[in-house]
Design an enzyme around this catalytic site. Sequence first.
Site, short mmCIF file in Angstrom:
data_model
loop_
_atom_site.label_atom_id
_atom_site.label_comp_id
_atom_site.label_asym_id
_atom_site.label_seq_id
_atom_site.Cartn_x
_atom_site.Cartn_y
_atom_site.Cartn_z
N HIS A 1 38.43 -121.07 5.03
CA HIS A 1 39.72 -120.38 5.09
C HIS A 1 39.78 -119.37 3.95
CE1 HIS A 1 43.94 -119.66 5.86
NE2 HIS A 1 44.08 -119.63 4.55
N ASP B 1 54.41 -126.70 11.04
CA ASP B 1 54.00 -125.58 10.18
C ASP B 1 54.41 -124.25 10.80
OD1 ASP B 1 52.42 -124.16 8.09
OD2 ASP B 1 51.36 -123.51 9.89
N ARG C 1 60.39 -119.66 6.56
CA ARG C 1 60.11 -119.16 5.21
C ARG C 1 60.09 -117.64 5.19
NH1 ARG C 1 54.66 -121.72 4.12
NH2 ARG C 1 54.69 -120.35 2.31
N SER D 1 50.74 -125.55 4.18
CA SER D 1 50.65 -124.83 5.44
C SER D 1 49.19 -124.61 5.83
CB SER D 1 51.38 -123.48 5.31
OG SER D 1 51.15 -122.68 6.43
N LYS E 1 46.93 -127.01 8.97
CA LYS E 1 46.24 -126.42 10.12
C LYS E 1 44.74 -126.72 10.08
CE LYS E 1 48.28 -122.60 9.20
NZ LYS E 1 48.89 -121.26 9.10
#
Lengths: 455, 455
Positions: free
Chosen positions: A87, A166, A173, A188, A192
């Site tokens: 990520h 999420d 948000r 978050s 995932k």
Amino acid sequence: MPNNKFNVVSLIRRKRDGGNLSKTEIQYLIDEYTKDALPDYQMSAFLMAVFLKGMNDEEASAIAYAMLHSGKVMDLSEINGVKVDKHSTGGVGDKLSLILAPIVAAAGVPVPMISGRGLGHTGGTLDKLESIPGFDVNLDLTRYVEVIKKHNLVFIGQTEDIAPADKRLYALRDVTATVECIPLIASSIMSKKLAEGIDALVLDVKHGSGAFIKDPEEAKLLARRLVDIGSEFKKDTVAYLTNMDQPLGYKIGNWLEVEESIFCLQDEWPDDVREITLLLSGSMIQQGGRAETLDDGIEMAKATIQNGSALKKLRDIVIEQGGDVAVIEDPGSYKPAAHQTDFTAAKDGVVSAIDAYQVGMASLELGAGRKEKTQPVDPAAGIVLRKKIGDKVKQGETIAVLHTNKEAQFDVALELLEKAYVVEDKAGASRPLITHVVDAGGIHDFDYSRVPALK
Amino acid sequence: MPNNKFNVVSLIRRKRDGGNLSKTEIQYLIDEYTKDALPDYQMSAFLMAVFLKGMNDEEASAIAYAMLHSGKVMDLSEINGVKVDKHSTGGVGDKLSLILAPIVAAAGVPVPMISGRGLGHTGGTLDKLESIPGFDVNLDLTRYVEVIKKHNLVFIGQTEDIAPADKRLYALRDVTATVECIPLIASSIMSKKLAEGIDALVLDVKHGSGAFIKDPEEAKLLARRLVDIGSEFKKDTVAYLTNMDQPLGYKIGNWLEVEESIFCLQDEWPDDVREITLLLSGSMIQQGGRAETLDDGIEMAKATIQNGSALKKLRDIVIEQGGDVAVIEDPGSYKPAAHQTDFTAAKDGVVSAIDAYQVGMASLELGAGRKEKTQPVDPAAGIVLRKKIGDKVKQGETIAVLHTNKEAQFDVALELLEKAYVVEDKAGASRPLITHVVDAGGIHDFDYSRVPALK
């Protein structure tokens, strides 16, 4: 679970006053919110209290856990090997997933990759993949498992089943000024990623002008939080902090980044893309148990380029997911955007800075990105840089080529590029790309001397 | 005004980061919220940011102004005299409005009183008035003006026209843990009071165990903020800080408090009720221009008791607003609650403390109050105290008598009273009731020697 198990107002009040919530209390808030029993206005007050009062390690893990279990958690145990994903906190021109996933899969490590779409100045892996005609990212979770089994690789989007809490929290948000909050960002991301069924994860936490997080100290905090959550969930998690003072590579835009990725897989790399891609690939190969050391992992990654197996892996996955492999084999056959124009240097000098945010916004204006989540993107639009930091330019020389199907957008994009590029008499000192590494043992300066394979 | 005059997220973000909003920006937020163009979830995030980051004087005045002008602002200029009202931050047994309003009106000062209902442990003036059979607090604003003209006095509830933004914001704060926030409390109080069309205001800001605000320092901050907003709106505003370590007077409950008020108007007072009522009445009479000094005002207040004009004023207003005057003339004729029971002392000693909050909750459980806004209240339910702080008790002696129409509630109410009353070998030192005065000139210790009339 009865609706009144906890008093929601008293939980908000406790966080407001700087107290901590138990795992069960956080689970309760997220569960109630997911099933619409807790209204947006209470959640947004809670989120603002979290933003201003923070969360400790246990709370951040608890919220990640609750969001993870708000949906389906994939079980990939039937697939052999250590499943590893990557990520990135994102940046302009960040096409690394498109290159490293085939490399790592080709090295024998399964990569189950669930990606997102672009928003604002940053692009998204899904939009880039969809620029390949026919490429389908909307596989269901059964196909997801089948494709990983067959290819050690799959690229899909976040389905409705994955961490729905999420998805809702993120949208809330976004409209309540509670985005830039480390425990919320960390939970978050991790909810995932953990839902994918991975065993290990490498994280690219970017800092600098082009990154979501400008301040290296903030980036360190986020990296530690991400690694802590990963460790809490017994996943082998490593984060690298990388500098993003300018766009990554030379191409920005959906197809343009796929094209640059194909060239990288043919061993024709921009230096910055090569360095970080090999680092992350090497780490994933090591985490996947295919290499003893990071340096060995990087050597293996290089081998998949040199023997053509990484490029073949990309070709195979494009075919498997319904994409037109002809454009992978001959990128020159891709239909370009209808209009091109040059952004040229106003004076002689050296490029001393490039505000990647402005470049990303210019690319968005040309059609490559979206301002709102539902906006479509133009696969062919974008920007090809000819000059990066440290490059000399002469007055009138081309700095970048703009691609668009909406010719009227050239003016606004050129204006943004004028703001983005700083040309001075001489360039400043260049900074190392990789600054720190964070693992379960803590944070360390990144030591280039231990990875000779990187150079 | 277009919806996108300001970016709401950026306004929330600025407050979140400790910045200040302009008057126009605050007006925009309140206007948009009032017309449903700004959703609850954005407002609640903003409110939490305000709670944690505060508001400066200009912002607090701006939000009061915006809420005031979200509805009708009464114009009482056709009525002669200086119109004066009183507001108390509330407490258990606080029936002072019922006594001082007739006193001040009888002294020739118009008192346009818009009151609220009880919630939780505290009662409300409207509920108390409605315990008088037939008494109608739902006058429209035309009748409101007529009745003040005729009697110098009127008691009504907040109509839909008055400060609707405050009504909505208050409901939102209640469920998002953003109630106890001084600038929001101050602007809520002042927007409603200023809408009445008053020229001057006296405030009773209570602190101590029985008050909404426990901490005297917090109470001082609130008092200053209230007075500052009043001064900003060119209203003569004075606040007194008063101690509330135990319930005010001896009777708690709707009719029971009306009954005690009638006795007070007949010059049969509990000491604490007398002291604060005379103080506030004297101040209002002075502010209304009918007395030179506070001490003179207090003397005039005492005269309205002694000459019966204050009691007559209450009788007149009860008749005017449709109430059964027979119960005012003969309180003994009021139909009592069906069941009474005694709360008795477990041991010999002296009452050293009474937690007024627990007493208020006991009264609520007996039927006198409401847990939720729509709940009806029982006019006859409540508690009559026989012992207050400093009183000696013997084992088995009655400390309080409980009144209810729901006999099954005695157990829970008795349990609350057991928690509330502390009986020890000897009582501690008693504290002065009136601690400070706040006016446009600042905050001062209250000097009893300057008001000999009070003793």
